[in-house]
Design a protein around this motif. Structure first.
Motif, PDB file in Angstrom:
ATOM      1  N   ALA A  15       4.285  12.133   1.140  1.00 35.39           N
ATOM      2  CA  ALA A  15       4.477  11.080   0.137  1.00 35.39           C
ATOM      3  C   ALA A  15       3.517  11.232  -1.039  1.00 35.39           C
ATOM      4  N   ASN A  49      -1.534  -1.234   6.679  1.00 41.17           N
ATOM      5  CA  ASN A  49      -1.207  -1.223   5.259  1.00 41.17           C
ATOM      6  C   ASN A  49      -0.730   0.158   4.817  1.00 41.17           C
ATOM      7  N   CYS A  51       1.697   1.496   5.899  1.00 40.21           N
ATOM      8  CA  CYS A  51       3.154   1.353   5.808  1.00 40.21           C
ATOM      9  C   CYS A  51       3.605   1.201   4.358  1.00 40.21           C
ATOM     10  N   GLY A  52       2.813   0.503   3.557  1.00 40.29           N
ATOM     11  CA  GLY A  52       3.155   0.324   2.153  1.00 40.29           C
ATOM     12  C   GLY A  52       3.174   1.640   1.400  1.00 40.29           C
ATOM     13  N   MET A  53       2.259   2.526   1.740  1.00 37.08           N
ATOM     14  CA  MET A  53       2.218   3.834   1.089  1.00 37.08           C
ATOM     15  C   MET A  53       3.402   4.691   1.506  1.00 37.08           C
ATOM     16  N   LEU A  54       3.896   4.476   2.725  1.00 35.98           N
ATOM     17  CA  LEU A  54       5.024   5.264   3.231  1.00 35.98           C
ATOM     18  C   LEU A  54       6.362   4.556   3.045  1.00 35.98           C
ATOM     19  N   LYS A  55       6.292   3.333   2.498  1.00 38.68           N
ATOM     20  CA  LYS A  55       7.509   2.530   2.276  1.00 38.68           C
ATOM     21  C   LYS A  55       8.301   2.379   3.571  1.00 38.68           C
ATOM     22  N   CYS A  56       7.606   1.904   4.613  1.00 37.92           N
ATOM     23  CA  CYS A  56       8.255   1.680   5.894  1.00 37.92           C
ATOM     24  C   CYS A  56       7.698   0.418   6.544  1.00 37.92           C
ATOM     25  N   GLN A  57       8.217   0.073   7.673  1.00 37.09           N
ATOM     26  CA  GLN A  57       7.777  -1.079   8.440  1.00 37.09           C
ATOM     27  C   GLN A  57       6.825  -0.611   9.548  1.00 37.09           C
TER      28      GLN A  57
END
Length: 68
Positions: A15, A49, A51-57
């Motif tokens: 990413a 957090n 997850c936000g960098m990877l755009k996932c849950q």
């Protein structure tokens, strides 16, 4: 036991988040990066957090597995 479903550092690198960038921009603490490298699964809300960098849950990153 909570386990990572993926190699989080590899996913971050894909990413565009190298370990240098993670350190320089203070996106993840150095200790957290070391834990991810070693496979340590001790998690904090701050770690999630990512997850936000990877755009996932969070459920895309971790799962619970029965031990033994």
């Amino acid at each position: 036991m909570i386990c990572y479903k993926m190699d989080v550092l590899r996913a971050l690198k894909g990413a565009g988040c190298t370990t240098y960038r993670l350190h320089k921009e203070k996106l993840l603490a150095g200790g957290t990066v070391q834990k991810l490298r070693s496979g340590n699964t001790s998690l904090t809300v701050e770690n999630l957090n990512t997850c936000g960098m990877l755009k996932c849950q969070p459920g895309d990153l971790i799962e619970w597995r029965r031990e033994g």
